[in-house]
Scaffold this motif. Structure first.
Motif, PDB file in Angstrom:
ATOM      1  N   GLY A 225      -6.254  42.336  20.790  1.00  0.00           N
ATOM      2  CA  GLY A 225      -5.685  42.257  21.472  1.00  0.00           C
ATOM      3  C   GLY A 225      -6.347  40.529  22.578  1.00  0.00           C
ATOM      4  N   LEU A 226      -7.652  40.529  21.860  1.00  0.00           N
ATOM      5  CA  LEU A 226      -7.850  39.298  23.239  1.00  0.00           C
ATOM      6  C   LEU A 226      -8.047  38.469  21.981  1.00  0.00           C
ATOM      7  CD1 LEU A 226     -11.622  40.858  23.438  1.00  0.00           C
ATOM      8  CD2 LEU A 226     -10.162  40.629  25.084  1.00  0.00           C
ATOM      9  N   THR A 227      -8.139  38.727  20.598  1.00  0.00           N
ATOM     10  CA  THR A 227      -7.438  37.547  19.313  1.00  0.00           C
ATOM     11  C   THR A 227      -5.957  36.403  20.486  1.00  0.00           C
ATOM     12  OG1 THR A 227      -8.962  38.475  18.362  1.00  0.00           O
ATOM     13  CG2 THR A 227      -7.542  36.879  17.600  1.00  0.00           C
ATOM     14  N   PHE A 228      -5.012  37.657  20.324  1.00  0.00           N
ATOM     15  CA  PHE A 228      -3.304  37.132  20.424  1.00  0.00           C
ATOM     16  C   PHE A 228      -3.939  36.002  22.003  1.00  0.00           C
ATOM     17  CE2 PHE A 228       0.691  37.851  22.515  1.00  0.00           C
ATOM     18  CZ  PHE A 228       1.131  37.548  21.298  1.00  0.00           C
ATOM     19  N   LEU A 229      -4.396  36.773  23.002  1.00  0.00           N
ATOM     20  CA  LEU A 229      -4.880  36.288  24.051  1.00  0.00           C
ATOM     21  C   LEU A 229      -4.682  35.492  23.428  1.00  0.00           C
ATOM     22  CD1 LEU A 229      -5.327  39.265  26.744  1.00  0.00           C
ATOM     23  CD2 LEU A 229      -3.604  38.128  26.917  1.00  0.00           C
ATOM     24  N   GLY A 230      -6.100  35.274  23.068  1.00  0.00           N
ATOM     25  CA  GLY A 230      -6.691  33.471  23.303  1.00  0.00           C
ATOM     26  C   GLY A 230      -5.974  32.136  22.088  1.00  0.00           C
ATOM     27  N   LEU A 231      -5.715  33.083  21.403  1.00  0.00           N
ATOM     28  CA  LEU A 231      -4.588  32.178  20.548  1.00  0.00           C
ATOM     29  C   LEU A 231      -3.250  31.355  21.748  1.00  0.00           C
ATOM     30  CD1 LEU A 231      -3.922  34.475  17.809  1.00  0.00           C
ATOM     31  CD2 LEU A 231      -4.697  32.328  17.358  1.00  0.00           C
ATOM     32  N   LEU A 232      -2.792  32.833  22.503  1.00  0.00           N
ATOM     33  CA  LEU A 232      -1.940  32.151  23.345  1.00  0.00           C
ATOM     34  C   LEU A 232      -2.393  30.701  24.131  1.00  0.00           C
ATOM     35  CD1 LEU A 232       0.073  34.691  24.643  1.00  0.00           C
ATOM     36  CD2 LEU A 232       1.461  33.684  23.530  1.00  0.00           C
ATOM     37  N   LEU A 233      -3.467  31.158  24.610  1.00  0.00           N
ATOM     38  CA  LEU A 233      -4.384  29.835  25.612  1.00  0.00           C
ATOM     39  C   LEU A 233      -3.940  28.650  24.381  1.00  0.00           C
ATOM     40  CD1 LEU A 233      -7.232  31.348  26.803  1.00  0.00           C
ATOM     41  CD2 LEU A 233      -5.311  30.871  27.959  1.00  0.00           C
ATOM     42  N   ILE A 234      -4.494  28.492  23.244  1.00  0.00           N
ATOM     43  CA  ILE A 234      -4.266  27.011  22.964  1.00  0.00           C
ATOM     44  C   ILE A 234      -3.252  27.647  22.029  1.00  0.00           C
ATOM     45  CG2 ILE A 234      -6.711  27.370  22.308  1.00  0.00           C
ATOM     46  CD1 ILE A 234      -6.186  28.700  19.169  1.00  0.00           C
ATOM     47  N   SER A 235      -1.932  27.677  22.139  1.00  0.00           N
ATOM     48  CA  SER A 235      -0.728  27.756  21.593  1.00  0.00           C
ATOM     49  C   SER A 235       0.144  27.040  22.059  1.00  0.00           C
ATOM     50  CB  SER A 235       0.055  29.306  21.950  1.00  0.00           C
ATOM     51  OG  SER A 235       0.475  29.456  22.903  1.00  0.00           O
ATOM     52  N   LYS A 236       1.215  25.640  21.722  1.00  0.00           N
ATOM     53  CA  LYS A 236       2.176  25.079  21.785  1.00  0.00           C
ATOM     54  C   LYS A 236       3.242  25.249  21.550  1.00  0.00           C
ATOM     55  CE  LYS A 236       0.783  22.891  17.540  1.00  0.00           C
ATOM     56  NZ  LYS A 236       0.168  21.275  17.639  1.00  0.00           N
ATOM     57  N   LYS A 237       4.454  24.761  21.642  1.00  0.00           N
ATOM     58  CA  LYS A 237       5.734  25.308  21.072  1.00  0.00           C
ATOM     59  C   LYS A 237       6.081  24.308  19.703  1.00  0.00           C
ATOM     60  CE  LYS A 237      10.938  24.232  22.853  1.00  0.00           C
ATOM     61  NZ  LYS A 237      11.671  23.784  23.754  1.00  0.00           N
ATOM     62  N   ALA A 238       6.583  25.180  18.566  1.00  0.00           N
ATOM     63  CA  ALA A 238       6.872  24.963  17.902  1.00  0.00           C
ATOM     64  C   ALA A 238       8.508  23.934  17.436  1.00  0.00           C
ATOM     65  CB  ALA A 238       7.252  26.245  16.710  1.00  0.00           C
ATOM     66  N   THR A 239       8.016  23.379  16.906  1.00  0.00           N
ATOM     67  CA  THR A 239       9.700  22.060  16.407  1.00  0.00           C
ATOM     68  C   THR A 239      10.585  22.280  16.153  1.00  0.00           C
ATOM     69  OG1 THR A 239       8.590  21.583  14.303  1.00  0.00           O
ATOM     70  CG2 THR A 239       7.387  20.131  16.067  1.00  0.00           C
ATOM     71  N   THR A 240      10.964  23.783  15.532  1.00  0.00           N
ATOM     72  CA  THR A 240      11.735  24.372  15.261  1.00  0.00           C
ATOM     73  C   THR A 240      11.155  26.266  15.209  1.00  0.00           C
ATOM     74  OG1 THR A 240      11.055  24.826  12.686  1.00  0.00           O
ATOM     75  CG2 THR A 240      12.396  23.446  13.750  1.00  0.00           C
ATOM     76  N   GLN A 241      11.823  26.842  15.205  1.00  0.00           N
ATOM     77  CA  GLN A 241      11.681  28.781  14.957  1.00  0.00           C
ATOM     78  C   GLN A 241      11.671  28.874  13.643  1.00  0.00           C
ATOM     79  OE1 GLN A 241      14.436  31.097  18.166  1.00  0.00           O
ATOM     80  NE2 GLN A 241      13.596  33.187  16.536  1.00  0.00           N
ATOM     81  N   THR A 242       9.834  29.511  13.684  1.00  0.00           N
ATOM     82  CA  THR A 242      10.113  30.003  12.758  1.00  0.00           C
ATOM     83  C   THR A 242      11.614  31.488  11.755  1.00  0.00           C
ATOM     84  OG1 THR A 242       8.519  31.420  11.096  1.00  0.00           O
ATOM     85  CG2 THR A 242       8.747  32.595  12.766  1.00  0.00           C
ATOM     86  N   ARG A 243      11.418  31.380  10.954  1.00  0.00           N
ATOM     87  CA  ARG A 243      12.235  31.883   9.884  1.00  0.00           C
ATOM     88  C   ARG A 243      11.209  33.324   9.731  1.00  0.00           C
ATOM     89  NH1 ARG A 243      12.989  31.587   5.152  1.00  0.00           N
ATOM     90  NH2 ARG A 243      11.428  29.591   4.282  1.00  0.00           N
ATOM     91  N   PHE A 244       9.949  32.843   9.338  1.00  0.00           N
ATOM     92  CA  PHE A 244       8.942  34.424   9.213  1.00  0.00           C
ATOM     93  C   PHE A 244       9.209  34.796  10.717  1.00  0.00           C
ATOM     94  CE2 PHE A 244       8.290  31.182   6.081  1.00  0.00           C
ATOM     95  CZ  PHE A 244       9.149  31.019   5.105  1.00  0.00           C
TER      96      PHE A 244
END
Length: 500
Positions: free
Chosen positions: A481-500
């Motif tokens: 959960g802490l890893t997930f929150l950390g990834l949210l903090l460094i996230s950005k909008k994807a250019t296209t929505q992933t299929r995976f």
């Protein structure tokens, strides 16, 4: 049973495995056979062989040994039920993803979803965690072999370790996964047979038939399964269930070792049949292991046997109760059965781990799955060198564990392994559920270091922070959960929505 007899049985055992390896790999010892068994494995062989990989010498001797503690007893079965739910989720969610992407290394998903640095981070986490975990598992069993066999011949501990790893290398370096699918099936047969026959032999010694034995176990002071009394304690039911689910998702579904076998099946349908069949067998065999533990303590009580003392610390060591009774109190046949089971449980885990570590490094860091490398003859030689390298690395890790010389260290090693899988859980969760986002992946290594560090601090002071709350296996949820929150903090909008 005399040390020379044990040694001869081990020599014959590994002779059979090496013979099988030579037969299986004679026509094809290329990288495709080593990494994926040519995508031609039979699902039922994979399902049965995975039992030997998922269990280990630790399960074989530690789980029965812990049954004697009033706060533990059959507590482990709560965790097993959580494992079963986790296996089903893997079959329904992760396996279809891996097959859809036609992966050799499951960490290639992270590259396509989150970026190159995130991909290398995930692969590195696996290499560290699996090396430490597999070394710790092998260490516990080498200690048994050292105490009951090699001490009698004056062989030092490091030589025993080197011999063990050398034998594993001898039957895995050519055929890899293609060989292991066959050898692990044989080793699982020894493992399952050993548990069943051990129950029979101990029952005979206690003058029980099988139904009477299970009734005696049920009525004993060792067989409590469900612990609902105190949610603050580590044995609390829902902690064990949730821990079992998420540990399985992380340490099986996100682990190259266990998934590599599943990905060797012809198609997703066969891989899922393998996983569902494996789940059923896994639950049943763990009931047998716990029953063996209760019977061992009942046998020890009847015959005045104490838990053996550690040769160095002088403290009782429950891991040694099973081998102590098998080698010194039962007759020759039960002792042989125990030895075969212990050997199978340990080496089925370690051979698979060495193959997975080699595969991950060769694919994730050397790019051996790339089309331009497929026909390069030097790639097979390079793979052999990588295989030797990981064997030596595991040898060094085992020696470090031995020098630290503490039961608590072994527990700490497994906890460290669980800490490292938390970031993998966070990475894959982010990839699967945040379809419209990606990350600035150069910061991913920082997040994957900080999350376990914060988790360790919270766990260390949990009794002070949360009113005597004790974390158990659910700690991996906090870590992920802490890893997930950390990834949210460094996230950005994807250019296209992933299929995976």
């Amino acid at each position: 049973m005399k040390p020379l007899t044990i040694l001869l049985i081990i020599i014959i055992y590994f002779g059979i495995l090496i013979l099988i390896s030579n037969i299986v790999s004679k026509k094809d010892s290329g990288n495709d056979a080593f990494f994926k068994a040519n995508k031609n494995s039979k699902w039922y062989l994979v399902a049965f062989g995975m039992i030997g990989t998922a269990l280990s010498g630790v399960t074989f001797i530690s789980v029965p040994g812990q049954v004697g503690s009033p706060d533990i007893q059959f507590k482990y079965f709560q965790f097993v039920l959580g494992n079963a739910i986790g296996f089903i989720l893997i079959a329904k969610v992760l396996l279809p993803l891996y097959y859809r992407m036609n992966l050799t290394s499951i960490y290639s998903y992270i590259e396509q979803r989150l970026g190159h640095v995130a991909y290398k981070t995930a692969a590195t986490i696996f290499l560290i965690s699996r090396t430490i975990g597999s070394a710790a598992r092998l260490y516990l069993v080498v200690i048994v072999l050292q105490r009951y066999v090699f001490n009698a011949f004056g062989v030092p501990f490091w030589v025993t370790v080197l011999i063990s790893l050398g034998l594993i290398f001898a039957y895995t370096y050519r055929g890899g996964l293609k060989t292991i699918i066959i050898t692990d099936t044989l080793q699982t047969l020894f493992l399952v047979s050993s548990v069943i026959f051990t129950i029979y032999f101990i029952c005979s010694s206690l003058d029980y038939n099988i139904p009477e034995a299970f009734e005696a176990v049920k009525e004993s002071s060792y067989s409590k399964i469900f612990f609902f009394e105190d949610w603050l304690k580590s044995n609390y039911f829902w902690k064990q269930i949730l821990g079992g689910i998420f540990v399985t998702l992380a340490m099986v579904g996100l682990d190259q070792d266990l998934m590599q076998k599943n990905l060797s099946c012809k198609n997703i349908g066969e891989a899922q049949k393998n996983m569902f069949t494996f789940t059923g067998i896994f639950v049943v065999i763990n009931i047998f292991f716990l029953s063996v533990g209760a019977l061992l303590y009942m046998y020890a009580e009847k015959n005045g046997i104490s838990v053996p003392l550690d040769a160095v610390t002088g403290k009782p060591r429950t891991d040694l109760l099973f081998p102590e009774i098998a080698f010194n109190y039962l007759t020759l046949v039960p002792a042989i059965v125990f030895l075969l089971g212990l050997t199978a449980a340990t080496f089925a885990t370690t051979d698979s781990a060495l193959t997975a570590l080699t595969t991950s490094f060769c694919v994730d860091f050397l790019g051996m799955d790339k089309a331009e490398n497929a026909m390069n003859p030097n790639m097979v030689r390079t793979r052999h060198l990588v295989h030797i390298g990981f064997s030596l690395l595991m040898f060094l890790v085992i020696l470090v564990i031995y020098l630290l010389n503490s039961d608590a260290v072994v527990g700490l090693i497994f906890k460290v392994a669980a800490y490292t899988y938390g970031p993998l859980l966070g990475l894959y969760s982010f990839g699967l559920f945040m379809k419209t986002k990606t990350v600035n992946d150069r910061y991913v290594p920082i997040i994957c270091i900080l999350a376990p560090g914060i988790t360790f601090l919270i766990s260390s002071y949990s009794t002070e922070l949360f009113g005597n709350y004790q974390f158990a296996e659910e700690l991996i949820i906090l870590n992920g959960g802490l890893t997930f929150l950390g990834l949210l903090l460094i996230s950005k909008k994807a250019t296209t929505q992933t299929r995976f």
